[in-house]
Scaffold this active site. Sequence first.
Site, PDB file in Angstrom:
ATOM      1  N   ASN A   1      -6.383   8.906  -0.671  1.00 20.01           N
ATOM      2  CA  ASN A   1      -6.459   8.860  -2.090  1.00 20.01           C
ATOM      3  C   ASN A   1      -7.524  10.052  -2.816  1.00 20.01           C
ATOM      4  O   ASN A   1      -8.780   9.989  -2.131  1.00 20.01           O
ATOM      5  CB  ASN A   1      -6.941   7.539  -2.607  1.00 20.01           C
ATOM      6  CG  ASN A   1      -6.125   6.428  -2.452  1.00 20.01           C
ATOM      7  OD1 ASN A   1      -5.286   6.520  -1.714  1.00 20.01           O
ATOM      8  ND2 ASN A   1      -6.395   5.202  -2.878  1.00 20.01           N
TER       9      ASN A   1
ATOM     10  N   GLU B   1      -8.983   1.685  -0.512  1.00 18.51           N
ATOM     11  CA  GLU B   1      -9.797   2.262  -1.015  1.00 18.51           C
ATOM     12  C   GLU B   1     -11.343   1.300  -0.619  1.00 18.51           C
ATOM     13  O   GLU B   1     -11.990   0.586  -1.306  1.00 18.51           O
ATOM     14  CB  GLU B   1     -10.212   2.711  -2.352  1.00 18.51           C
ATOM     15  CG  GLU B   1      -8.869   3.760  -2.558  1.00 18.51           C
ATOM     16  CD  GLU B   1      -9.288   4.138  -4.154  1.00 18.51           C
ATOM     17  OE1 GLU B   1      -9.969   3.642  -4.852  1.00 18.51           O
ATOM     18  OE2 GLU B   1      -8.597   5.116  -4.482  1.00 18.51           O
TER      19      GLU B   1
ATOM     20  N   TYR C   1      -8.862  12.714  -5.775  1.00 17.21           N
ATOM     21  CA  TYR C   1      -8.854  13.009  -7.040  1.00 17.21           C
ATOM     22  C   TYR C   1      -9.862  14.165  -7.557  1.00 17.21           C
ATOM     23  O   TYR C   1      -9.672  14.857  -8.341  1.00 17.21           O
ATOM     24  CB  TYR C   1      -9.467  11.680  -8.005  1.00 17.21           C
ATOM     25  CG  TYR C   1      -8.294  10.755  -8.171  1.00 17.21           C
ATOM     26  CD1 TYR C   1      -7.388  10.600  -9.075  1.00 17.21           C
ATOM     27  CD2 TYR C   1      -8.463   9.443  -6.893  1.00 17.21           C
ATOM     28  CE1 TYR C   1      -6.579   9.468  -9.136  1.00 17.21           C
ATOM     29  CE2 TYR C   1      -7.522   8.565  -7.015  1.00 17.21           C
ATOM     30  CZ  TYR C   1      -6.404   8.646  -7.965  1.00 17.21           C
ATOM     31  OH  TYR C   1      -5.631   7.483  -8.071  1.00 17.21           O
TER      32      TYR C   1
ATOM     33  N   ARG D   1       4.785   2.796  -3.880  1.00 18.44           N
ATOM     34  CA  ARG D   1       3.748   1.891  -3.465  1.00 18.44           C
ATOM     35  C   ARG D   1       3.027   1.086  -4.365  1.00 18.44           C
ATOM     36  O   ARG D   1       2.746   1.496  -5.502  1.00 18.44           O
ATOM     37  CB  ARG D   1       2.555   2.747  -3.047  1.00 18.44           C
ATOM     38  CG  ARG D   1       1.195   2.266  -2.409  1.00 18.44           C
ATOM     39  CD  ARG D   1       0.173   3.269  -1.937  1.00 18.44           C
ATOM     40  NE  ARG D   1      -1.002   2.432  -1.633  1.00 18.44           N
ATOM     41  CZ  ARG D   1      -2.167   2.639  -2.346  1.00 18.44           C
ATOM     42  NH1 ARG D   1      -2.310   3.656  -2.901  1.00 18.44           N
ATOM     43  NH2 ARG D   1      -3.171   1.868  -1.975  1.00 18.44           N
TER      44      ARG D   1
ATOM     45  N   GLU E   1      -2.680   8.522  -3.161  1.00 21.93           N
ATOM     46  CA  GLU E   1      -2.995   8.494  -4.591  1.00 21.93           C
ATOM     47  C   GLU E   1      -3.156   9.805  -4.893  1.00 21.93           C
ATOM     48  O   GLU E   1      -4.330  10.529  -4.257  1.00 21.93           O
ATOM     49  CB  GLU E   1      -3.830   7.391  -5.072  1.00 21.93           C
ATOM     50  CG  GLU E   1      -3.487   5.970  -4.939  1.00 21.93           C
ATOM     51  CD  GLU E   1      -4.791   5.033  -5.694  1.00 21.93           C
ATOM     52  OE1 GLU E   1      -5.681   5.544  -6.389  1.00 21.93           O
ATOM     53  OE2 GLU E   1      -4.845   4.061  -5.111  1.00 21.93           O
TER      54      GLU E   1
ATOM     55  N   HIS F   1      -5.564  -4.535  -2.664  1.00 17.81           N
ATOM     56  CA  HIS F   1      -6.165  -3.510  -3.772  1.00 17.81           C
ATOM     57  C   HIS F   1      -7.301  -4.180  -4.523  1.00 17.81           C
ATOM     58  O   HIS F   1      -7.124  -4.544  -5.675  1.00 17.81           O
ATOM     59  CB  HIS F   1      -4.921  -3.068  -4.747  1.00 17.81           C
ATOM     60  CG  HIS F   1      -5.294  -1.799  -5.300  1.00 17.81           C
ATOM     61  ND1 HIS F   1      -4.477  -0.579  -5.102  1.00 17.81           N
ATOM     62  CD2 HIS F   1      -6.440  -1.407  -6.268  1.00 17.81           C
ATOM     63  CE1 HIS F   1      -5.005   0.289  -5.719  1.00 17.81           C
ATOM     64  NE2 HIS F   1      -6.176  -0.094  -6.498  1.00 17.81           N
TER      65      HIS F   1
HETATM   66  O1  IFM Z   1      -6.908   3.305 -10.955  1.00 19.07           O
HETATM   67  C1  IFM Z   1      -7.281   3.663  -9.572  1.00 19.07           C
HETATM   68  C2  IFM Z   1      -6.794   3.050  -8.512  1.00 19.07           C
HETATM   69  O2  IFM Z   1      -6.880   1.506  -8.663  1.00 19.07           O
HETATM   70  C3  IFM Z   1      -7.441   3.321  -7.281  1.00 19.07           C
HETATM   71  N1  IFM Z   1      -7.708   4.768  -6.985  1.00 19.07           N
HETATM   72  C4  IFM Z   1      -8.368   5.431  -8.219  1.00 19.07           C
HETATM   73  C5  IFM Z   1      -7.487   5.039  -9.690  1.00 19.07           C
HETATM   74  C6  IFM Z   1      -7.894   5.764 -10.561  1.00 19.07           C
HETATM   75  O3  IFM Z   1      -9.228   5.718 -10.712  1.00 19.07           O
END
Ligand code: IFM
Length: 446
Positions: A292, A160, A294, A71, A354, A115
Amino acid sequence: MALPDDFTFGVATSAYQIEGGRSEDGKGESIWDRFADNGRMPESGDVACDHYHRWQEDIALMGELGVDAYRFSIAWTRVLPEGRGAINQAGLDFYDRLVDGLLEAGITPYPTLYHWDLPQALEDDGGWTNRATVDAFAEYAEVVSGRLGDRATDWITHNEPWVATFLGHLEGVFAPGRTSWEEALTAGHHILLSHGRAVPVLRAAGAQQVGIALDCRPAFSATDSPADAAATRHFDGFRNRWFFDPVFGLGYPEDMLAAYRERGRFVGDHIPAEKPGDLEEIATDIDFVGLNYYTSLPISAATGDESEETGVPTGPNPPPGHTEMGWPITPEALTGYLVHLTQRYEPKAIRITENGASYSDVPGADGRTRDQARIDYLAAHIAAVDAAVEAGAPVDSYFVWSLMDNLEWVEGYRQRFGLVHVDHATGARSPKDSYYWYRDLIAERR
Ligand code: IFM
């Protein structure tokens, strides 16, 4: 593992974070170039990982890794330096070669159109606050998919939108650095609308699978108190439902519209940028939703229902249970959120577009980068995806963020998310332990 045999394992990057080649071969200026020039970042993406010149080496690294898919994002200003109008063939040629190189290596390309790197020329005309940018985005989608759509089958419109909307137009900490609720709600609406407008354009050019990558912050109430529960519900609306709901045809969440009206963010029944028919267009049929993920976080009335208290980025040795971004490590919340998405929205498919962790391990004297913390993070999150699949979530792909250490936006190069270490002084790449771990995981499943 419950993951199906045809599950896709990949890696992800984005243009501004890796390409460099800021003005090469006719590339135009983006809002991030301007943001960096204005001193808003510790370092710029002028050179980044120099992927613009080293892309063949990067494909070779992915080939050895054994990933099914890659990606990446397209830099709008490489293709249309002014955002619309004159096409820069040299920019298109770059992505053309990249796609061919990936296919030759047996790797499926997953282009993302946006992006966050809006052409500065469009920003000068109001950027995402100007409805005309929606048409510009559709034109851009047509130009790019017109060239790549005969070979690239899987496409993502936006990455995002929450970040582009609220960090870029409300908090002003990301490009373009605007700071008003009115502009943020307007920009967010136009970003979503441009997604809806681009999907049929991509399909017409041959795309078979089209989706959008939405980020999320699952939230849980810090205590049982009604005040904290209410703050958590509001935070979830602000951070998650504001984008997921309209994409899946539920419109903007009523509770949030009421709260925003009450807080004076707009006047009237609808956000002013919304025109009749917009919500139908935003809710266009998609083949998958990208997620995405985290971290997740506790919310309380005291910490606030619209501020993202995810923690303060640290250097090496973050507190236990955190990455160096200061983000708590919460894989179990990923399982819960995938099940929640499945029940609330019934998506055809979910792709983890992500997931990854920042740790600043560097090569030792023997050249080896021992990034066990990243391995632990990835293993826990892949297990969390597996648990969600077992529970019925239609997840069919997982992309590690990121293939290699790159420009972490306003954090600069010190935050390292890569499976591959990059020496930013020389551009030299060297795989970390996590790279070999991921390679073996993919190989074993085969
Ligand atoms: O680096 C970023 C990415 O550009 C978008 N999602 C989160 C990642 C980590 O912060």
